[in-house]
Design a protein around this motif. Sequence first.
Motif, PDB file in Angstrom:
ATOM      1  N   ILE A 176       0.852  -1.185   0.000  1.00 43.33           N
ATOM      2  CA  ILE A 176       0.000   0.000   0.000  1.00 43.33           C
ATOM      3  C   ILE A 176       0.893   1.242   0.000  1.00 43.33           C
ATOM      4  CG2 ILE A 176      -1.919  -1.125   1.183  1.00 43.33           C
ATOM      5  CD1 ILE A 176      -1.078   0.240   3.751  1.00 43.33           C
ATOM      6  N   ALA A 177       0.386   2.320  -0.569  1.00 40.61           N
ATOM      7  CA  ALA A 177       1.162   3.550  -0.621  1.00 40.61           C
ATOM      8  C   ALA A 177       1.209   4.203   0.755  1.00 40.61           C
ATOM      9  CB  ALA A 177       0.540   4.512  -1.635  1.00 40.61           C
ATOM     10  N   ARG A 178       2.368   4.702   1.117  1.00 39.70           N
ATOM     11  CA  ARG A 178       2.549   5.469   2.356  1.00 39.70           C
ATOM     12  C   ARG A 178       2.069   4.725   3.600  1.00 39.70           C
ATOM     13  NH1 ARG A 178       3.682  10.776   0.665  1.00 39.70           N
ATOM     14  NH2 ARG A 178       3.137  11.165  -1.516  1.00 39.70           N
ATOM     15  N   GLY A 179       2.353   3.428   3.665  1.00 40.53           N
ATOM     16  CA  GLY A 179       1.986   2.672   4.858  1.00 40.53           C
ATOM     17  C   GLY A 179       2.809   3.129   6.049  1.00 40.53           C
ATOM     18  N   VAL A 180       2.239   3.031   7.249  1.00 38.67           N
ATOM     19  CA  VAL A 180       2.977   3.409   8.457  1.00 38.67           C
ATOM     20  C   VAL A 180       4.137   2.437   8.663  1.00 38.67           C
ATOM     21  CG1 VAL A 180       0.979   4.490   9.550  1.00 38.67           C
ATOM     22  CG2 VAL A 180       1.421   2.047   9.924  1.00 38.67           C
ATOM     23  N   ASP A 181       5.083   2.823   9.511  1.00 38.68           N
ATOM     24  CA  ASP A 181       6.312   2.042   9.679  1.00 38.68           C
ATOM     25  C   ASP A 181       6.034   0.605  10.104  1.00 38.68           C
ATOM     26  OD1 ASP A 181       7.753   4.246   8.955  1.00 38.68           O
ATOM     27  OD2 ASP A 181       8.214   4.878  11.010  1.00 38.68           O
ATOM     28  N   SER A 182       5.092   0.436  11.087  1.00 40.44           N
ATOM     29  CA  SER A 182       4.836  -0.934  11.535  1.00 40.44           C
ATOM     30  C   SER A 182       4.205  -1.799  10.479  1.00 40.44           C
ATOM     31  CB  SER A 182       3.936  -0.989  12.747  1.00 40.44           C
ATOM     32  OG  SER A 182       3.683   0.156  13.304  1.00 40.44           O
ATOM     33  N   TYR A 183       3.425  -1.185   9.572  1.00 43.56           N
ATOM     34  CA  TYR A 183       2.849  -1.952   8.467  1.00 43.56           C
ATOM     35  C   TYR A 183       3.962  -2.441   7.534  1.00 43.56           C
ATOM     36  CZ  TYR A 183       0.023  -3.462   4.556  1.00 43.56           C
ATOM     37  OH  TYR A 183      -0.536  -4.239   3.565  1.00 43.56           O
ATOM     38  N   ALA A 184       4.932  -1.583   7.293  1.00 45.89           N
ATOM     39  CA  ALA A 184       6.058  -1.981   6.432  1.00 45.89           C
ATOM     40  C   ALA A 184       6.795  -3.170   7.029  1.00 45.89           C
ATOM     41  CB  ALA A 184       7.017  -0.800   6.240  1.00 45.89           C
ATOM     42  N   ARG A 185       6.907  -3.201   8.379  1.00 39.81           N
ATOM     43  CA  ARG A 185       7.586  -4.327   9.024  1.00 39.81           C
ATOM     44  C   ARG A 185       6.759  -5.608   8.916  1.00 39.81           C
ATOM     45  NH1 ARG A 185       9.192  -0.132  12.583  1.00 39.81           N
ATOM     46  NH2 ARG A 185       7.460  -0.495  14.021  1.00 39.81           N
ATOM     47  N   ILE A 186       5.433  -5.480   9.040  1.00 38.07           N
ATOM     48  CA  ILE A 186       4.565  -6.650   8.877  1.00 38.07           C
ATOM     49  C   ILE A 186       4.675  -7.182   7.445  1.00 38.07           C
ATOM     50  CG2 ILE A 186       2.146  -7.382   8.708  1.00 38.07           C
ATOM     51  CD1 ILE A 186       1.507  -5.783  11.114  1.00 38.07           C
ATOM     52  N   LEU A 187       4.659  -6.261   6.490  1.00 36.56           N
ATOM     53  CA  LEU A 187       4.768  -6.655   5.084  1.00 36.56           C
ATOM     54  C   LEU A 187       6.057  -7.434   4.843  1.00 36.56           C
ATOM     55  CD1 LEU A 187       3.449  -6.368   2.255  1.00 36.56           C
ATOM     56  CD2 LEU A 187       4.855  -4.318   1.936  1.00 36.56           C
ATOM     57  N   LYS A 188       7.150  -6.957   5.421  1.00 37.57           N
ATOM     58  CA  LYS A 188       8.443  -7.621   5.248  1.00 37.57           C
ATOM     59  C   LYS A 188       8.474  -8.980   5.941  1.00 37.57           C
ATOM     60  CE  LYS A 188      13.411  -6.931   5.693  1.00 37.57           C
ATOM     61  NZ  LYS A 188      14.507  -6.097   6.241  1.00 37.57           N
ATOM     62  N   SER A 189       7.647  -9.158   6.973  1.00 35.92           N
ATOM     63  CA  SER A 189       7.639 -10.435   7.701  1.00 35.92           C
ATOM     64  C   SER A 189       6.873 -11.530   6.956  1.00 35.92           C
ATOM     65  CB  SER A 189       7.031 -10.243   9.092  1.00 35.92           C
ATOM     66  OG  SER A 189       5.624 -10.072   9.022  1.00 35.92           O
ATOM     67  N   LEU A 190       6.071 -11.139   5.958  1.00 38.90           N
ATOM     68  CA  LEU A 190       5.345 -12.136   5.168  1.00 38.90           C
ATOM     69  C   LEU A 190       6.319 -12.986   4.361  1.00 38.90           C
ATOM     70  CD1 LEU A 190       2.386 -10.051   3.688  1.00 38.90           C
ATOM     71  CD2 LEU A 190       2.184 -11.917   5.327  1.00 38.90           C
ATOM     72  N   PRO A 191       5.933 -14.222   4.024  1.00 38.74           N
ATOM     73  CA  PRO A 191       6.788 -15.035   3.157  1.00 38.74           C
ATOM     74  C   PRO A 191       6.956 -14.360   1.794  1.00 38.74           C
ATOM     75  CG  PRO A 191       5.010 -16.354   4.120  1.00 38.74           C
ATOM     76  CD  PRO A 191       4.698 -14.935   4.417  1.00 38.74           C
ATOM     77  N   VAL A 192       8.161 -14.419   1.247  1.00 43.00           N
ATOM     78  CA  VAL A 192       8.386 -13.914  -0.113  1.00 43.00           C
ATOM     79  C   VAL A 192       7.574 -14.764  -1.082  1.00 43.00           C
ATOM     80  CG1 VAL A 192      10.087 -13.582  -1.950  1.00 43.00           C
ATOM     81  CG2 VAL A 192      10.695 -13.061   0.423  1.00 43.00           C
ATOM     82  N   VAL A 193       7.666 -16.080  -0.906  1.00 48.93           N
ATOM     83  CA  VAL A 193       6.896 -17.036  -1.702  1.00 48.93           C
ATOM     84  C   VAL A 193       5.943 -17.768  -0.766  1.00 48.93           C
ATOM     85  CG1 VAL A 193       7.003 -19.074  -3.200  1.00 48.93           C
ATOM     86  CG2 VAL A 193       8.819 -17.348  -3.314  1.00 48.93           C
ATOM     87  N   TYR A 194       4.650 -17.697  -1.038  1.00 52.80           N
ATOM     88  CA  TYR A 194       3.695 -18.418  -0.194  1.00 52.80           C
ATOM     89  C   TYR A 194       3.596 -19.865  -0.655  1.00 52.80           C
ATOM     90  CZ  TYR A 194      -0.438 -20.212   2.024  1.00 52.80           C
ATOM     91  OH  TYR A 194      -1.296 -21.016   2.748  1.00 52.80           O
ATOM     92  N   VAL A 195       3.693 -20.780   0.286  1.00 54.70           N
ATOM     93  CA  VAL A 195       3.482 -22.206   0.029  1.00 54.70           C
ATOM     94  C   VAL A 195       2.606 -22.744   1.154  1.00 54.70           C
ATOM     95  CG1 VAL A 195       4.538 -24.489  -0.180  1.00 54.70           C
ATOM     96  CG2 VAL A 195       5.712 -22.490  -1.138  1.00 54.70           C
ATOM     97  N   GLY A 196       1.425 -23.231   0.813  1.00 55.29           N
ATOM     98  CA  GLY A 196       0.555 -23.763   1.850  1.00 55.29           C
ATOM     99  C   GLY A 196      -0.865 -23.964   1.370  1.00 55.29           C
ATOM    100  N   SER A 197      -1.710 -24.344   2.294  1.00 54.97           N
ATOM    101  CA  SER A 197      -3.107 -24.638   1.983  1.00 54.97           C
ATOM    102  C   SER A 197      -3.901 -23.361   1.768  1.00 54.97           C
ATOM    103  CB  SER A 197      -3.733 -25.437   3.121  1.00 54.97           C
ATOM    104  OG  SER A 197      -3.783 -24.638   4.296  1.00 54.97           O
ATOM    105  N   LEU A 198      -5.097 -23.521   1.182  1.00 50.07           N
ATOM    106  CA  LEU A 198      -6.003 -22.386   1.027  1.00 50.07           C
ATOM    107  C   LEU A 198      -6.478 -21.879   2.389  1.00 50.07           C
ATOM    108  CD1 LEU A 198      -8.155 -23.469  -2.051  1.00 50.07           C
ATOM    109  CD2 LEU A 198      -6.850 -21.340  -1.858  1.00 50.07           C
ATOM    110  N   ALA A 199      -6.646 -22.789   3.336  1.00 51.55           N
ATOM    111  CA  ALA A 199      -7.091 -22.394   4.675  1.00 51.55           C
ATOM    112  C   ALA A 199      -6.058 -21.495   5.347  1.00 51.55           C
ATOM    113  CB  ALA A 199      -7.354 -23.632   5.532  1.00 51.55           C
ATOM    114  N   ARG A 200      -4.781 -21.861   5.245  1.00 52.85           N
ATOM    115  CA  ARG A 200      -3.727 -21.036   5.836  1.00 52.85           C
ATOM    116  C   ARG A 200      -3.605 -19.711   5.091  1.00 52.85           C
ATOM    117  NH1 ARG A 200       0.009 -22.716   9.139  1.00 52.85           N
ATOM    118  NH2 ARG A 200      -0.227 -24.868   8.470  1.00 52.85           N
ATOM    119  N   LEU A 201      -3.767 -19.766   3.773  1.00 58.32           N
ATOM    120  CA  LEU A 201      -3.715 -18.550   2.955  1.00 58.32           C
ATOM    121  C   LEU A 201      -4.771 -17.552   3.421  1.00 58.32           C
ATOM    122  CD1 LEU A 201      -2.712 -16.951   0.482  1.00 58.32           C
ATOM    123  CD2 LEU A 201      -4.323 -18.267  -0.904  1.00 58.32           C
ATOM    124  N   LYS A 202      -5.972 -18.047   3.702  1.00 58.22           N
ATOM    125  CA  LYS A 202      -7.048 -17.160   4.149  1.00 58.22           C
ATOM    126  C   LYS A 202      -6.691 -16.497   5.471  1.00 58.22           C
ATOM    127  CE  LYS A 202     -12.049 -16.865   4.744  1.00 58.22           C
ATOM    128  NZ  LYS A 202     -13.342 -17.538   4.552  1.00 58.22           N
TER     129      LYS A 202
END
Length: 306
Positions: A176-202
């Motif tokens: 998202i544009a101009r996200g707050v600092d903590s959002y940027a850290r959450i974004l970086k904590s996400l997997p670069v490549v998602y691998v998993g079930s649809l349930a976990r994805l949700k």
Amino acid sequence: MCTVTATGDWRARGIVPVGQIGGGFSHESEHDLALMVSDFLENGASSGGDSWCSSDGESGLSDLHHLADKISFYKQSLTQHESELLSLVHSRMQSIKDTDLGHAKSASCNGSCIRFYLAKLLRLSGYDAAVCSSRWQGSGKVPGGDHEYIDVVDYKNTESFERLIVDIDFRSHFEIARGVDSYARILKSLPVVYVGSLARLKQYLQVMVEASKSSLKQNSMPLPPWRSLAYLEAKWYSPHQRRYDPEKQSSNIYSLKHKQCNGHLKRLQSLLQSEIEEERIFKSINSDSNWKVKFERRRHSLLRGL
């Protein structure tokens, strides 16, 4: 820090309706989304004002920390099958070279060549992997669109199977544009490549929608339709077509069609390498901490026995 922007053009206001290079949109859905962005700016966002702030508010910071803990839990709670596939995907992604690409049909490949080649490598490793193309019509406040990802199907018997999703540029769906600092850290904590079930994805989608709401709220902005849970779910939950091979293209136009994909591949591989290294360090720190706890418990036990 706050920045005041002019109303009107959505690009000038820093709003990013589509963050991923790999998803891709048809001309029709692109047009629908552009109209929705325009309508959102003129009506839905009018009450939010034009002030954009990038700092965290106290309540928003607390909310985002709570959501960050959920992301960490989801990353650590993979099943054995998911974990094995994740390790293989990481390895195969890192092994892909520029010269392996160049087999998608359109000039706007948008990473299809990377997905098809990765799916091929997974099949060579014994997995039933294919590239899935999903498409959905706009309805209500949810814009239509299309998306492409990989799935791996494990048939346990004739009546039951497990379907795992592989999305090679997962973080980009939540930029998202101009996200707050903590959002940027959450974004970086996400997997670069998602691998998993649809349930976990949700579960990831639900957390990131809440994180987006919290970040945007601190900037006095409502959640845009293209950031809603319904829109995000449509990418992976909509009817899809599985394909094992792309339509072939003429090799003499390879460099023109896939220059962007080469850069996309290098970016993903760099992010993936950083993620792997960070997780290695994290596990090492945890291992040292556990050893120290066990040592202290053993020491106190011995002292009590004296």
